[in-house]
Design a protein around this motif. Structure first.
Motif, mmCIF file in Angstrom:
data_model
loop_
_atom_site.group_PDB
_atom_site.id
_atom_site.type_symbol
_atom_site.label_atom_id
_atom_site.label_comp_id
_atom_site.label_asym_id
_atom_site.label_seq_id
_atom_site.Cartn_x
_atom_site.Cartn_y
_atom_site.Cartn_z
ATOM 1 N N UNK A 81 -35.679 -0.086 -69.619
ATOM 2 C CA UNK A 81 -36.251 -1.158 -70.440
ATOM 3 C C UNK A 81 -36.143 -2.521 -69.770
ATOM 4 N N UNK A 82 -35.768 -2.534 -68.502
ATOM 5 C CA UNK A 82 -35.567 -3.781 -67.788
ATOM 6 C C UNK A 82 -34.096 -3.985 -67.459
ATOM 7 N N UNK A 83 -33.798 -5.131 -66.875
ATOM 8 C CA UNK A 83 -32.425 -5.443 -66.475
ATOM 9 C C UNK A 83 -31.569 -5.730 -67.707
ATOM 10 N N UNK A 84 -30.516 -4.923 -67.966
ATOM 11 C CA UNK A 84 -29.706 -5.135 -69.166
ATOM 12 C C UNK A 84 -28.555 -6.113 -68.982
ATOM 13 N N UNK A 85 -28.401 -6.682 -67.795
ATOM 14 C CA UNK A 85 -27.279 -7.584 -67.547
ATOM 15 C C UNK A 85 -27.295 -8.740 -68.540
ATOM 16 N N UNK A 86 -26.130 -9.007 -69.138
ATOM 17 C CA UNK A 86 -25.997 -10.104 -70.075
ATOM 18 C C UNK A 86 -26.381 -9.761 -71.497
ATOM 19 N N UNK A 87 -26.864 -8.545 -71.724
ATOM 20 C CA UNK A 87 -27.265 -8.141 -73.070
ATOM 21 C C UNK A 87 -26.044 -8.003 -73.974
ATOM 22 N N UNK A 88 -26.184 -8.435 -75.211
ATOM 23 C CA UNK A 88 -25.141 -8.265 -76.232
ATOM 24 C C UNK A 88 -25.591 -7.144 -77.158
ATOM 25 N N UNK A 89 -24.735 -6.164 -77.373
ATOM 26 C CA UNK A 89 -25.047 -5.073 -78.294
ATOM 27 C C UNK A 89 -24.301 -5.319 -79.597
ATOM 28 N N UNK A 90 -25.060 -5.543 -80.656
ATOM 29 C CA UNK A 90 -24.483 -5.828 -81.968
ATOM 30 C C UNK A 90 -24.528 -4.567 -82.821
ATOM 31 N N UNK A 91 -23.394 -4.185 -83.365
ATOM 32 C CA UNK A 91 -23.302 -2.942 -84.123
ATOM 33 C C UNK A 91 -23.594 -3.205 -85.593
ATOM 34 N N UNK A 98 -30.051 5.019 -71.011
ATOM 35 C CA UNK A 98 -31.393 4.533 -70.677
ATOM 36 C C UNK A 98 -31.349 3.055 -70.295
ATOM 37 N N UNK A 99 -30.494 2.292 -70.981
ATOM 38 C CA UNK A 99 -30.286 0.908 -70.573
ATOM 39 C C UNK A 99 -29.691 0.844 -69.170
ATOM 40 N N UNK A 100 -28.713 1.706 -68.902
ATOM 41 C CA UNK A 100 -28.090 1.762 -67.577
ATOM 42 C C UNK A 100 -29.127 1.975 -66.484
ATOM 43 N N UNK A 101 -30.089 2.830 -66.769
ATOM 44 C CA UNK A 101 -31.078 3.208 -65.748
ATOM 45 C C UNK A 101 -32.102 2.109 -65.490
ATOM 46 N N UNK A 102 -32.130 1.102 -66.348
ATOM 47 C CA UNK A 102 -33.110 0.035 -66.205
ATOM 48 C C UNK A 102 -34.457 0.390 -66.790
ATOM 49 N N UNK A 106 -26.777 6.889 -79.608
ATOM 50 C CA UNK A 106 -26.355 5.668 -78.932
ATOM 51 C C UNK A 106 -26.032 5.937 -77.474
ATOM 52 N N UNK A 107 -25.378 7.060 -77.195
ATOM 53 C CA UNK A 107 -25.048 7.414 -75.814
ATOM 54 C C UNK A 107 -26.315 7.525 -74.967
ATOM 55 N N UNK A 108 -27.323 8.172 -75.522
ATOM 56 C CA UNK A 108 -28.596 8.300 -74.805
ATOM 57 C C UNK A 108 -29.239 6.940 -74.583
ATOM 58 N N UNK A 163 -33.579 3.647 -82.108
ATOM 59 C CA UNK A 163 -33.076 3.475 -80.741
ATOM 60 C C UNK A 163 -33.520 4.611 -79.833
ATOM 61 N N UNK A 164 -34.047 5.674 -80.415
ATOM 62 C CA UNK A 164 -34.586 6.750 -79.589
ATOM 63 C C UNK A 164 -35.991 6.412 -79.077
ATOM 64 N N UNK A 165 -36.661 5.492 -79.766
ATOM 65 C CA UNK A 165 -38.010 5.069 -79.372
ATOM 66 C C UNK A 165 -38.131 3.547 -79.526
ATOM 67 N N UNK A 166 -37.342 2.791 -78.758
ATOM 68 C CA UNK A 166 -37.263 1.335 -78.976
ATOM 69 C C UNK A 166 -38.513 0.562 -78.599
ATOM 70 N N UNK A 167 -39.468 1.208 -77.929
ATOM 71 C CA UNK A 167 -40.712 0.519 -77.583
ATOM 72 C C UNK A 167 -41.855 0.871 -78.521
#
Length: 227
Positions: free
Chosen positions: A131-141, A125-129, A119-121, A68-72
């Motif tokens: 990786x794109x628009x995160x609206x509607x994303x489900x985070x599975x733990x 990064x998701x908040x900032x956009x 995870x906080x980081x 998750x630190x380098x998801x791309x």
């Protein structure tokens, strides 16, 4: 004290029980990091099957190799055409497909503080956009905490998984500004489900969580609210 409201639901809602129809949101598929590609026949297949939810980067792959630190970035251990998280979210958004991101847990079994920090980081990064628009994303733990993926990624007990899931869920709720749904894994047995629930109850922390669970044994539902 605010707590997490926890209900156990041993049924699976298939849709309109009067008509016997099954809602399209009941179906989903894995998009396997390093193996699947939107440039091949994948799009045709998900269109044909009317898939409305895609899970990234897959199951065991999430625990074994997803960073998750380098998801791309593609892990060196994987071969094939790679789609990074940014492209995955863009394709899901353009295709009106719900995107699920699986957050690794097992690698943090002995370093929960580091897991929360990573995870906080990631959430910021998701908040900032980034990786794109995160609206509607489900985070599975996590993924199937009870499976021994390898000597480096061994299985967890239900209690261990519950402890991690609580802290990760709290981190997401505290930081995410895109109102994500949070999915928690079910156990192999009802007793394991109760162990996971117990960790949420013991934590006693308010959590705006609406969770989705895969139907392994029974469904465990964590609702927004307090008890």
């Amino acid at each position: 004290m605010d707590k997490v409201a926890v209900d156990i639901d041993k049924t699976i809602e298939l849709g309109n029980t009067n008509s016997g129809s099954i809602q399209k949101t009941f179906f989903g598929a894995n998009f396997l990091l390093g193996r699947d590609s939107f440039s091949g026949t994948f799009n045709e297949k998900i269109d044909y099957m009317n898939v409305n939810l895609l899970r990234y980067p897959g199951g065991g792959i999430a625990e074994e190799t997803f960073d998750i630190n380098n998801p791309n970035d593609v892990p060196a251990s994987l071969t094939g055409t790679f789609e990074g998280l940014s492209n995955f979210l863009a394709i899901c958004a353009s295709s009106d497909i719900a995107a699920v991101i699986v957050i690794p847990t097992k690698i943090y079994a002995d370093s929960l503080d580091q897991g929360v920090a990573d995870l906080a980081t990631f959430v910021e990064r998701l908040n900032s956009g980034e990786f794109g628009n995160p609206e509607g994303v489900i985070l599975e733990i996590g993924n199937e905490y009870y499976v021994n993926n390898s000597s480096e990624v061994p299985e967890l007990t239900a209690q261990q998984y519950g402890e991690i899931a609580v802290e990760f869920a709290k981190t997401i709720v505290d930081l995410a500004n895109f109102n994500p749904k949070i999915a928690i894994q079910t156990g192999k047995t009802s007793d394991q489900n109760l162990e996971i629930i117990s960790e949420f109850e013991t934590a006693g922390a308010q959590s705006e969580v609406v969770a989705r669970f895969r139907p392994v044994c029974s469904l465990v539902k964590v609702d927004q609210g307090s008890i």
